[in-house]
Write a protein that holds these residues in place. Sequence first.
Motif, PDB file in Angstrom:
ATOM      1  N   VAL A   1     -26.651  -0.968  72.982  1.00 30.19           N
ATOM      2  CA  VAL A   1     -27.519  -1.412  71.895  1.00 30.19           C
ATOM      3  C   VAL A   1     -27.193  -0.668  70.601  1.00 30.19           C
ATOM      4  CG1 VAL A   1     -29.901  -1.479  71.082  1.00 30.19           C
ATOM      5  CG2 VAL A   1     -29.369  -2.155  73.424  1.00 30.19           C
ATOM      6  N   THR A   2     -26.932   0.631  70.698  1.00 29.05           N
ATOM      7  CA  THR A   2     -26.570   1.406  69.508  1.00 29.05           C
ATOM      8  C   THR A   2     -25.259   0.910  68.913  1.00 29.05           C
ATOM      9  OG1 THR A   2     -27.677   3.358  70.417  1.00 29.05           O
ATOM     10  CG2 THR A   2     -26.125   3.723  68.613  1.00 29.05           C
ATOM     11  N   ALA A   3     -24.275   0.635  69.770  1.00 31.17           N
ATOM     12  CA  ALA A   3     -22.988   0.122  69.285  1.00 31.17           C
ATOM     13  C   ALA A   3     -23.178  -1.188  68.542  1.00 31.17           C
ATOM     14  CB  ALA A   3     -22.024  -0.064  70.454  1.00 31.17           C
TER      15      ALA A   3
ATOM     16  N   VAL B   1     -10.419   5.893  80.111  1.00 26.05           N
ATOM     17  CA  VAL B   1     -10.470   7.348  79.871  1.00 26.05           C
ATOM     18  C   VAL B   1      -9.379   7.761  78.883  1.00 26.05           C
ATOM     19  CG1 VAL B   1     -10.072   9.611  80.918  1.00 26.05           C
ATOM     20  CG2 VAL B   1     -11.570   7.962  82.053  1.00 26.05           C
ATOM     21  N   VAL B   2      -8.165   7.246  79.093  1.00 24.04           N
ATOM     22  CA  VAL B   2      -7.060   7.572  78.177  1.00 24.04           C
ATOM     23  C   VAL B   2      -7.377   7.068  76.772  1.00 24.04           C
ATOM     24  CG1 VAL B   2      -4.635   7.106  77.639  1.00 24.04           C
ATOM     25  CG2 VAL B   2      -5.315   7.618  79.996  1.00 24.04           C
ATOM     26  N   VAL B   3      -7.849   5.816  76.676  1.00 24.91           N
ATOM     27  CA  VAL B   3      -8.154   5.232  75.367  1.00 24.91           C
ATOM     28  C   VAL B   3      -9.267   5.995  74.674  1.00 24.91           C
ATOM     29  CG1 VAL B   3      -9.114   3.197  74.234  1.00 24.91           C
ATOM     30  CG2 VAL B   3      -7.295   2.928  75.930  1.00 24.91           C
ATOM     31  N   LEU B   4     -10.324   6.342  75.412  1.00 31.40           N
ATOM     32  CA  LEU B   4     -11.439   7.073  74.804  1.00 31.40           C
ATOM     33  C   LEU B   4     -10.981   8.439  74.304  1.00 31.40           C
ATOM     34  CD1 LEU B   4     -14.448   7.137  74.152  1.00 31.40           C
ATOM     35  CD2 LEU B   4     -14.863   8.060  76.439  1.00 31.40           C
ATOM     36  N   THR B   5     -10.128   9.114  75.060  1.00 30.69           N
ATOM     37  CA  THR B   5      -9.599  10.420  74.633  1.00 30.69           C
ATOM     38  C   THR B   5      -8.781  10.283  73.352  1.00 30.69           C
ATOM     39  OG1 THR B   5      -9.493  11.157  76.937  1.00 30.69           O
ATOM     40  CG2 THR B   5      -8.194  12.387  75.325  1.00 30.69           C
ATOM     41  N   LEU B   6      -7.872   9.304  73.330  1.00 29.12           N
ATOM     42  CA  LEU B   6      -7.055   9.082  72.133  1.00 29.12           C
ATOM     43  C   LEU B   6      -7.923   8.666  70.954  1.00 29.12           C
ATOM     44  CD1 LEU B   6      -4.015   7.205  73.741  1.00 29.12           C
ATOM     45  CD2 LEU B   6      -4.039   9.547  72.864  1.00 29.12           C
ATOM     46  N   ASN B   7      -8.916   7.823  71.212  1.00 25.93           N
ATOM     47  CA  ASN B   7      -9.817   7.389  70.141  1.00 25.93           C
ATOM     48  C   ASN B   7     -10.615   8.547  69.570  1.00 25.93           C
ATOM     49  OD1 ASN B   7      -9.009   4.760  70.317  1.00 25.93           O
ATOM     50  ND2 ASN B   7     -10.864   3.995  71.284  1.00 25.93           N
ATOM     51  N   ALA B   8     -11.090   9.431  70.451  1.00 23.47           N
ATOM     52  CA  ALA B   8     -11.861  10.582  69.984  1.00 23.47           C
ATOM     53  C   ALA B   8     -11.002  11.488  69.102  1.00 23.47           C
ATOM     54  CB  ALA B   8     -12.408  11.356  71.175  1.00 23.47           C
ATOM     55  N   MET B   9      -9.761  11.686  69.514  1.00 21.80           N
ATOM     56  CA  MET B   9      -8.839  12.490  68.697  1.00 21.80           C
ATOM     57  C   MET B   9      -8.570  11.816  67.364  1.00 21.80           C
ATOM     58  SD  MET B   9      -6.229  13.499  71.804  1.00 21.80           S
ATOM     59  CE  MET B   9      -4.962  14.129  70.694  1.00 21.80           C
TER      60      MET B   9
ATOM     61  N   ALA C   1     -18.625   3.408  66.166  1.00 25.76           N
ATOM     62  CA  ALA C   1     -19.024   2.285  67.020  1.00 25.76           C
ATOM     63  C   ALA C   1     -17.852   1.660  67.759  1.00 25.76           C
ATOM     64  CB  ALA C   1     -19.736   1.223  66.181  1.00 25.76           C
ATOM     65  N   ASN C   2     -16.802   1.302  67.027  1.00 26.32           N
ATOM     66  CA  ASN C   2     -15.713   0.548  67.636  1.00 26.32           C
ATOM     67  C   ASN C   2     -14.800   1.432  68.482  1.00 26.32           C
ATOM     68  OD1 ASN C   2     -14.133  -1.985  67.898  1.00 26.32           O
ATOM     69  ND2 ASN C   2     -12.583  -0.794  66.822  1.00 26.32           N
ATOM     70  N   TYR C   3     -14.522   2.632  68.025  1.00 27.46           N
ATOM     71  CA  TYR C   3     -13.563   3.473  68.719  1.00 27.46           C
ATOM     72  C   TYR C   3     -14.196   4.374  69.776  1.00 27.46           C
ATOM     73  CZ  TYR C   3      -9.983   1.937  65.483  1.00 27.46           C
ATOM     74  OH  TYR C   3      -9.090   1.157  64.784  1.00 27.46           O
ATOM     75  N   ILE C   4     -15.486   4.665  69.624  1.00 21.48           N
ATOM     76  CA  ILE C   4     -16.126   5.567  70.595  1.00 21.48           C
ATOM     77  C   ILE C   4     -17.144   4.823  71.474  1.00 21.48           C
ATOM     78  CG2 ILE C   4     -17.478   7.663  70.905  1.00 21.48           C
ATOM     79  CD1 ILE C   4     -14.671   8.143  69.769  1.00 21.48           C
ATOM     80  N   LEU C   5     -18.172   4.229  70.858  1.00 23.92           N
ATOM     81  CA  LEU C   5     -19.270   3.681  71.645  1.00 23.92           C
ATOM     82  C   LEU C   5     -18.869   2.481  72.496  1.00 23.92           C
ATOM     83  CD1 LEU C   5     -22.256   3.960  69.117  1.00 23.92           C
ATOM     84  CD2 LEU C   5     -21.675   5.474  71.014  1.00 23.92           C
ATOM     85  N   LEU C   6     -18.059   1.578  71.959  1.00 25.29           N
ATOM     86  CA  LEU C   6     -17.654   0.409  72.743  1.00 25.29           C
ATOM     87  C   LEU C   6     -16.938   0.820  74.021  1.00 25.29           C
ATOM     88  CD1 LEU C   6     -16.303  -2.353  70.293  1.00 25.29           C
ATOM     89  CD2 LEU C   6     -18.609  -2.004  71.173  1.00 25.29           C
ATOM     90  N   VAL C   7     -15.983   1.719  73.883  1.00 30.30           N
ATOM     91  CA  VAL C   7     -15.201   2.151  75.042  1.00 30.30           C
ATOM     92  C   VAL C   7     -16.052   2.991  75.981  1.00 30.30           C
ATOM     93  CG1 VAL C   7     -13.104   3.342  75.806  1.00 30.30           C
ATOM     94  CG2 VAL C   7     -13.100   2.081  73.648  1.00 30.30           C
TER      95      VAL C   7
ATOM     96  N   ILE D   1      -0.583   2.573  69.460  1.00 32.48           N
ATOM     97  CA  ILE D   1      -0.764   1.157  69.774  1.00 32.48           C
ATOM     98  C   ILE D   1      -1.827   0.952  70.853  1.00 32.48           C
ATOM     99  CG2 ILE D   1       0.356  -0.909  70.686  1.00 32.48           C
ATOM    100  CD1 ILE D   1       2.962   0.060  69.419  1.00 32.48           C
ATOM    101  N   LEU D   2      -1.805   1.787  71.910  1.00 34.26           N
ATOM    102  CA  LEU D   2      -2.722   1.595  73.038  1.00 34.26           C
ATOM    103  C   LEU D   2      -4.193   1.640  72.619  1.00 34.26           C
ATOM    104  CD1 LEU D   2      -3.190   1.219  76.077  1.00 34.26           C
ATOM    105  CD2 LEU D   2      -3.095   3.720  76.311  1.00 34.26           C
ATOM    106  N   PRO D   3      -4.656   2.686  71.935  1.00 34.04           N
ATOM    107  CA  PRO D   3      -6.071   2.696  71.566  1.00 34.04           C
ATOM    108  C   PRO D   3      -6.439   1.590  70.589  1.00 34.04           C
ATOM    109  CG  PRO D   3      -4.927   4.568  70.578  1.00 34.04           C
ATOM    110  CD  PRO D   3      -3.985   3.954  71.557  1.00 34.04           C
TER     111      PRO D   3
END
Length: 449
Positions: A92-94, A430-438, A375-381, A211-213
């Motif tokens: 809902v927050t996203a 997990v990989v995408v969320l880590t890369l997105n967080a960075m 929202a897009n890079y952290i919460l969605l994933v 490219i992946l994230p």
Amino acid sequence: MVERETWATRTGFILAAVGSAVGLGNVWRFPYQVGEFGGAAFLVVYLALIALVGFPVLMVEFTVGRYTDRNPVGALKQIGQGPAKRIGWVFVTAGFVILSYYSVVAGWVLQYTAYGLQGNFATDGAAQFGATTGGAVSVLTHAIFMAAVIAVVGLGIRQGIELAVKLMVPAIILLTVGLAVYAFTLPGAGDAYAYYLSPDLGTIAANWTDILPAAAGQAFFTLSLGMGVMITYASYLGEDRNLAKDGLIIVALDTAIAFTIGLVAFPILFSGGVGVSEITEVGAGAGFIFISLSQAFANLPLGGVLGAVFFATVAIAALSSAISILEVVTSYLIDEHGVDRAPATLLVGTAIFLVGVPVAYDGGLSWLTVYDQLANYILLVLGALLLSIYVGWVKTDMGLEELGKGVKNLGAWGITWIWVLRIPVIIVLVVVLTLNAMGAYEALSGLFA
């Protein structure tokens, strides 16, 4: 207790889900992601993630929504245990944050539609974009768009959302195909297709951490995953249907339209004198379709008319998607607090408008970057990851039972889906969320340095 609405027809549900998926994610984000991350190299990774991650996660949201007949918060309260009961708030927050800036971008689309009708696309696209994206006019078009979204959602599922998407989605498809046919006739189409459709595997290998994230974020954004839309829409299903079959139709239509948008955008860019280097440097990011494409339209015969048709298509797509996001938050008030639809829609829509005002007024896109990164890079994933873990490892029986409804014999397909969730989907997320967080940390650090 307010009586819960349902879809009138299967077609209405499918078109609503497609309308949610076929929004700014396809027409605004997709071209600039392709342009920024290597053309066909990005396309290959994106298509792979749609199949490997997007479709399985879509089934997770469908099964949870139909099983519970609730919005994301209510759904996880019903099936969750311990901390899992709070996962719904991530969705809902996203959705709330995304719609707050999504509406602002859609307001810019309305302005660019007007530019096309007036024949006012500028050859200096960056200057025109800068003049469009801030100040009172930007706030006004944000308000106009949100008012339209509130009006549709306030009318309800059958008389509002379902009726609207039955008109909008066919219009989007017809306009997109028509533009693609026109783009095929342009002199730069051959070079554009080579750029868009000929992947360089070396580019993928050398730049996969970028490219992946980006491709994963695009896959989730375009399918409306991680923001609770598909949970909410599936909760209005009034009978047992083959969720996998409906999901395949939705994913296929969404992906086909996104792919076709590339067949429209890149021939226009190449024929309008915007080369590969300019695609990456001048129009990268949020301003891609506004800067690069409007610049290209300015250099084409009948460019104003064509541009107006293109941006009108984007506006329709944006509305079809925005109503789905507003429905997520509205359904929370209806389901959990018994608020009538009209006041719930007005209250939530107004709050989202106010949160989006800083994005609309700020011409430098700083607030847009903050909201989008969160929202897009952290919460969605994050939402998709947590729900996939919970259904894949804890609520396995529920997921299989719900997916099996409407199917004569689920057989090995159900177990395959569960194990895809348990291993490849979770690993990728997990990989995408880590890369997105960075990436988000770097982007925000640079923004406020």
